[in-house]
Design a protein around this motif. Structure first.
Motif, short mmCIF file in Angstrom:
data_model
loop_
_atom_site.label_atom_id
_atom_site.label_comp_id
_atom_site.label_asym_id
_atom_site.label_seq_id
_atom_site.Cartn_x
_atom_site.Cartn_y
_atom_site.Cartn_z
N LEU A 199 0.84 -1.20 0.00
CA LEU A 199 0.00 0.00 0.00
C LEU A 199 0.88 1.26 0.00
CD1 LEU A 199 -2.80 1.30 0.19
CD2 LEU A 199 -2.66 1.04 2.67
N ARG A 200 1.88 1.25 0.88
CA ARG A 200 2.78 2.42 0.95
C ARG A 200 3.48 2.64 -0.38
NH1 ARG A 200 7.02 2.51 5.73
NH2 ARG A 200 7.57 0.56 4.73
N THR A 201 3.99 1.54 -0.97
CA THR A 201 4.68 1.68 -2.26
C THR A 201 3.72 2.22 -3.33
OG1 THR A 201 6.15 -0.13 -1.71
CG2 THR A 201 6.00 0.43 -4.02
N SER A 202 2.48 1.73 -3.33
CA SER A 202 1.53 2.19 -4.36
C SER A 202 1.26 3.69 -4.24
CB SER A 202 0.23 1.39 -4.30
OG SER A 202 -0.54 1.76 -3.16
N VAL A 203 1.23 4.18 -3.00
CA VAL A 203 1.00 5.61 -2.79
C VAL A 203 2.20 6.40 -3.34
CG1 VAL A 203 0.79 7.40 -1.00
CG2 VAL A 203 -0.54 5.28 -0.83
N GLU A 204 3.41 5.91 -3.06
CA GLU A 204 4.61 6.58 -3.57
C GLU A 204 4.64 6.57 -5.10
OE1 GLU A 204 7.23 5.25 0.35
OE2 GLU A 204 7.61 4.27 -1.57
N VAL A 205 4.28 5.41 -5.67
CA VAL A 205 4.28 5.29 -7.14
C VAL A 205 3.25 6.25 -7.74
CG1 VAL A 205 3.65 3.75 -9.04
CG2 VAL A 205 5.15 2.91 -7.22
N ALA A 206 2.06 6.29 -7.17
CA ALA A 206 1.01 7.17 -7.69
C ALA A 206 1.46 8.63 -7.64
CB ALA A 206 -0.29 6.97 -6.91
N GLU A 207 2.11 9.00 -6.53
CA GLU A 207 2.60 10.39 -6.41
C GLU A 207 3.64 10.68 -7.49
OE1 GLU A 207 1.79 10.96 -1.64
OE2 GLU A 207 3.86 10.72 -2.34
N ARG A 208 4.57 9.72 -7.67
CA ARG A 208 5.63 9.90 -8.67
C ARG A 208 5.02 10.02 -10.06
NH1 ARG A 208 8.81 5.70 -7.02
NH2 ARG A 208 8.23 4.32 -8.72
N GLY A 224 2.11 11.21 -10.72
CA GLY A 224 1.18 12.34 -10.78
C GLY A 224 -0.28 11.93 -10.84
N VAL A 225 -0.59 10.73 -10.33
CA VAL A 225 -1.99 10.27 -10.30
C VAL A 225 -2.55 10.52 -8.91
CG1 VAL A 225 -3.53 8.28 -10.56
CG2 VAL A 225 -1.48 8.46 -12.00
N PRO A 226 -3.64 11.29 -8.78
CA PRO A 226 -4.20 11.58 -7.45
C PRO A 226 -5.00 10.41 -6.90
CG PRO A 226 -5.47 12.68 -9.16
CD PRO A 226 -4.36 11.94 -9.88
N MET A 227 -4.30 9.35 -6.49
CA MET A 227 -4.97 8.12 -6.04
C MET A 227 -5.53 8.29 -4.63
SD MET A 227 -3.38 4.27 -5.86
CE MET A 227 -2.38 4.52 -4.40
N ARG A 228 -6.80 7.93 -4.46
CA ARG A 228 -7.40 7.93 -3.11
C ARG A 228 -7.07 6.62 -2.41
NH1 ARG A 228 -12.19 10.95 -2.37
NH2 ARG A 228 -12.28 9.97 -0.32
N VAL A 229 -6.93 6.67 -1.09
CA VAL A 229 -6.74 5.46 -0.29
C VAL A 229 -7.87 5.39 0.72
CG1 VAL A 229 -5.25 4.25 1.34
CG2 VAL A 229 -4.23 5.54 -0.54
N GLY A 230 -8.53 4.25 0.81
CA GLY A 230 -9.61 4.13 1.78
C GLY A 230 -10.26 2.76 1.70
N PRO A 231 -11.27 2.54 2.56
CA PRO A 231 -11.92 1.23 2.60
C PRO A 231 -12.94 1.05 1.48
CG PRO A 231 -12.84 2.66 4.27
CD PRO A 231 -11.77 3.46 3.58
N VAL A 232 -13.15 -0.22 1.12
CA VAL A 232 -14.17 -0.55 0.12
C VAL A 232 -15.11 -1.58 0.73
CG1 VAL A 232 -12.62 -0.09 -1.82
CG2 VAL A 232 -12.79 -2.44 -0.90
#
Ligand SMILES: O=P(O)(O)O[C@H]1O[C@H](CO)[C@@H](O)[C@H]1O
Ligand SMILES: O=c1cc[nH]c(=O)[nH]1
Length: 235
Positions: free
Chosen positions: A135-144, A146-154
């Protein structure tokens, strides 16, 4: 070969992307992977192995719903030695501030499925969660990227067509972003067998507004989600 996957030992990478749609798996393999080969056509649930930036990655269709996805997650981990699984799926937005094609990562998955009630004898409401490292890596990748990815429950729901839309409103009040149909089972099985799992989703439709993408869009156009998942799984 396992019962539901026609690969020989060694033909599936330790890192696997899992779309529900087998034709999304084909599109991902053909669009992104170098030297992709198809290792399984059993039940039409296609699986491919190739390389992303020089690292071996497989893509395995998992079908719709938790019973189907559970079979593929179980066999990938226990019969093919898969260690990391990232589901790349479509979802219906519950949150009013999500729009079509937004990308999100599911940090946890509530469910109306009975599978974990059976697993825990109805005594525990188990909380299926994503692997924190992925999850942490995906957030870093999305930031790199430039994709404004939301993180939250489904919500991982058993039914695509619900008779209880009122429950979706209650879940939205509790911060649940979207509904899909596999993550609770994927997170539970990965935890049980000490593998790592994450779900990255693209909003294919909006439950409140009724807006939706086509089935062709869901098969072949959710590129940002796939690129985030590929960069994450090889990190
Ligand atoms: O697009 P996929 O990955 O199949 O995911 C979503 O789409 C299917 C329903 O249309 C369910 O499997 C749901 O979880
Ligand atoms: O499971 C799903 C996937 C997409 N849209 C929905 O409404 N539900």
């Amino acid at each position: 070969m396992s019962v539901h996957i026609g690969a020989k030992p060694g033909e599936i990478a330790e890192r696997v992307l899992m779309p529900g749609d087998p034709l999304r798996a084909k599109w991902i393999a053909e669009t992104y992977l170098e030297d992709a080969t198809c290792y399984s056509t059993v039940r039409g649930m296609l699986g491919f192995t190739g390389r992303w930036n020089g690292v071996e990655v497989s893509v395995q269709g998992s079908g719709m719903g938790m019973p189907s996805a559970s079979i593929y997650a179980h066999e990938l981990i226990n019969e093919y030695g898969v260690r990391s699984l990232i589901r790349v799926g479509s979802c219906g937005a519950l949150s009013p501030d999500l729009k079509l094609r937004d990308v999100l990562a599911a940090n946890g998955a509530s469910t109306d499925s009975n599978m974990n009630r059976v697993r825990f004898d109805g005594l525990i409401d188990y909380a299926p969660v994503a692997d924190f490292g992925l999850l942490r890596t995906s957030v870093e990748v999305a930031e790199r990227r430039g994709v404004p990815m939301r993180v939250g429950p489904v919500l991982a729901a058993d039914a695509f067509y619900t008779d209880r839309p009122d429950l979706y409103d209650v879940l939205a009040d509790y911060g649940v972003l979207a509904v899909e149909m596999e993550s609770a089972a994927l997170y539970t099985i990965a935890a049980r067998f000490r593998a790592r799992a994450l779900t990255v989703l693209t909003v294919s439709d909006h439950i409140k507004t009724g807006e939706k993408t086509s089935s062709a869009d869901r098969e072949q156009t959710f590129s940002q989600m796939v690129e985030i998942a590929l960069d994450t799984i090889i990190a």
